[in-house]
Design a protein around this motif. Sequence first.
Motif, PDB file in Angstrom:
ATOM      1  N   ARG A 184       0.841  -1.207   0.000  1.00  0.00           N
ATOM      2  CA  ARG A 184       0.000   0.000   0.000  1.00  0.00           C
ATOM      3  C   ARG A 184       0.870   1.248   0.000  1.00  0.00           C
ATOM      4  N   TRP A 185       0.537   2.178  -0.896  1.00  0.00           N
ATOM      5  CA  TRP A 185       1.150   3.510  -0.901  1.00  0.00           C
ATOM      6  C   TRP A 185       0.025   4.536  -0.764  1.00  0.00           C
ATOM      7  N   THR A 186      -0.190   4.993   0.446  1.00  0.00           N
ATOM      8  CA  THR A 186      -1.237   5.995   0.672  1.00  0.00           C
ATOM      9  C   THR A 186      -0.895   7.297  -0.030  1.00  0.00           C
ATOM     10  N   TYR A 187       0.395   7.638  -0.036  1.00  0.00           N
ATOM     11  CA  TYR A 187       0.865   8.847  -0.720  1.00  0.00           C
ATOM     12  C   TYR A 187       1.853   8.411  -1.797  1.00  0.00           C
ATOM     13  N   ALA A 188       1.305   7.971  -2.914  1.00  0.00           N
ATOM     14  CA  ALA A 188       2.141   7.403  -3.974  1.00  0.00           C
ATOM     15  C   ALA A 188       2.691   8.459  -4.911  1.00  0.00           C
ATOM     16  N   ARG A 189       1.843   9.407  -5.274  1.00  0.00           N
ATOM     17  CA  ARG A 189       2.236  10.343  -6.328  1.00  0.00           C
ATOM     18  C   ARG A 189       1.667  11.727  -6.029  1.00  0.00           C
ATOM     19  N   PRO A 190       2.500  12.761  -6.073  1.00  0.00           N
ATOM     20  CA  PRO A 190       1.977  14.113  -5.840  1.00  0.00           C
ATOM     21  C   PRO A 190       1.179  14.615  -7.033  1.00  0.00           C
ATOM     22  N   LEU A 191       0.033  15.206  -6.751  1.00  0.00           N
ATOM     23  CA  LEU A 191      -0.806  15.801  -7.788  1.00  0.00           C
ATOM     24  C   LEU A 191      -0.633  17.305  -7.860  1.00  0.00           C
ATOM     25  N   ALA A 192      -0.255  17.915  -6.740  1.00  0.00           N
ATOM     26  CA  ALA A 192      -0.057  19.369  -6.678  1.00  0.00           C
ATOM     27  C   ALA A 192       0.906  19.668  -5.551  1.00  0.00           C
ATOM     28  N   GLY A 193       1.667  20.735  -5.723  1.00  0.00           N
ATOM     29  CA  GLY A 193       2.621  21.136  -4.708  1.00  0.00           C
ATOM     30  C   GLY A 193       2.673  22.634  -4.562  1.00  0.00           C
ATOM     31  N   PRO A 194       3.482  23.112  -3.626  1.00  0.00           N
ATOM     32  CA  PRO A 194       3.536  24.553  -3.363  1.00  0.00           C
ATOM     33  C   PRO A 194       4.399  25.329  -4.334  1.00  0.00           C
ATOM     34  N   GLY A 195       5.028  24.654  -5.277  1.00  0.00           N
ATOM     35  CA  GLY A 195       5.921  25.344  -6.210  1.00  0.00           C
ATOM     36  C   GLY A 195       7.328  25.463  -5.652  1.00  0.00           C
ATOM     37  N   GLY A 196       8.269  25.791  -6.516  1.00  0.00           N
ATOM     38  CA  GLY A 196       9.653  25.902  -6.080  1.00  0.00           C
ATOM     39  C   GLY A 196      10.324  24.550  -6.000  1.00  0.00           C
TER      40      GLY A 196
END
Length: 311
Positions: free
Chosen positions: A259-271
């Motif tokens: 299980r990967w609850t946080y597998a792939r980022p969809l959005a971030g804060p930039g930078g």
Amino acid sequence: MVVVGAGVAGVACAAELARAGIPVQVRERARVPGGRMASRRFDGRPADTGAAYFTVSDPGFAEVVGQWRSAGLAREWTDTFVAYGADGRREVPGPMRWAAPRGLRSLVEHLARELPVTVNRLVLGVEPGPVVDGEPCEAVALAMPGPQAALLLDPALAAATRATQAQRWSPSLAGVLRFPQRRWAAFRGAFVNDHPLLRLVCDDGDRRGDDAPVLVAHTTPEFAAGHLAQPSGAGPAIEEAVRDLLGLPEPAVHTHVHRWTYARPLAGPGGAYHLDADGVGLAGDAFGEPRVQGAWLSGRDLGRALVARLG
């Protein structure tokens, strides 16, 4: 200086600090370094359960990959996947994908070989100061998905908290399927389009170079979301979907689901990273491109920023 998380971003950050002569401690809650460049052994053989491969375009990362290659830890794998979709099966050219015969985790371990990494060390809280689990430090870097970092942060650390809240993540399950023999048409990796369950399937025997009859399937976020509480229960459905996709007559002899609850980022804060006046830094693939290279760059750049501040 404390770095929390011994994935590729955390190790890259710590390596920059150590190279500059700044004392650093790396704390990792798991029993081994690696993060989402994870591998698990089955009957002594590693299979990649996290990232499926990595690509190289940045000159700095290329130097690191060259060191891995010279050490026999990384190799060029393929620049061509297949894609399954409404129009059938077709070849899809792309960038060169790299693989690791001993598993991608071995690459992070190589980067961390001279760093003071403490595994099985769960960090419980970061307070203003910064203070990590009651111990004052010059600065702290949290190299992990934002939702996990948010659980550690005191609400008074407002800037870092906002940076974690700007991140959005999708889940996934990785199914490792071991078969009696190789009975599928030759392929290296397969993108699976418009499928209710599968997103990517990799021939782990081809990827590893030992031709073992092992496939690793990565699921869609939607399917994963319904099985996060009991991932092992998704094993039969994953196996059935893979066998149907590839036309396999025999069942797998063993299926393991990670299980990967946080597998792939969809959005971030930039930078490329976050570093605030409170002395709290954040790094990982939520900054920049969501790739192994992106995570390494984020950690390296945060490490350089910390060296400039603390050196």
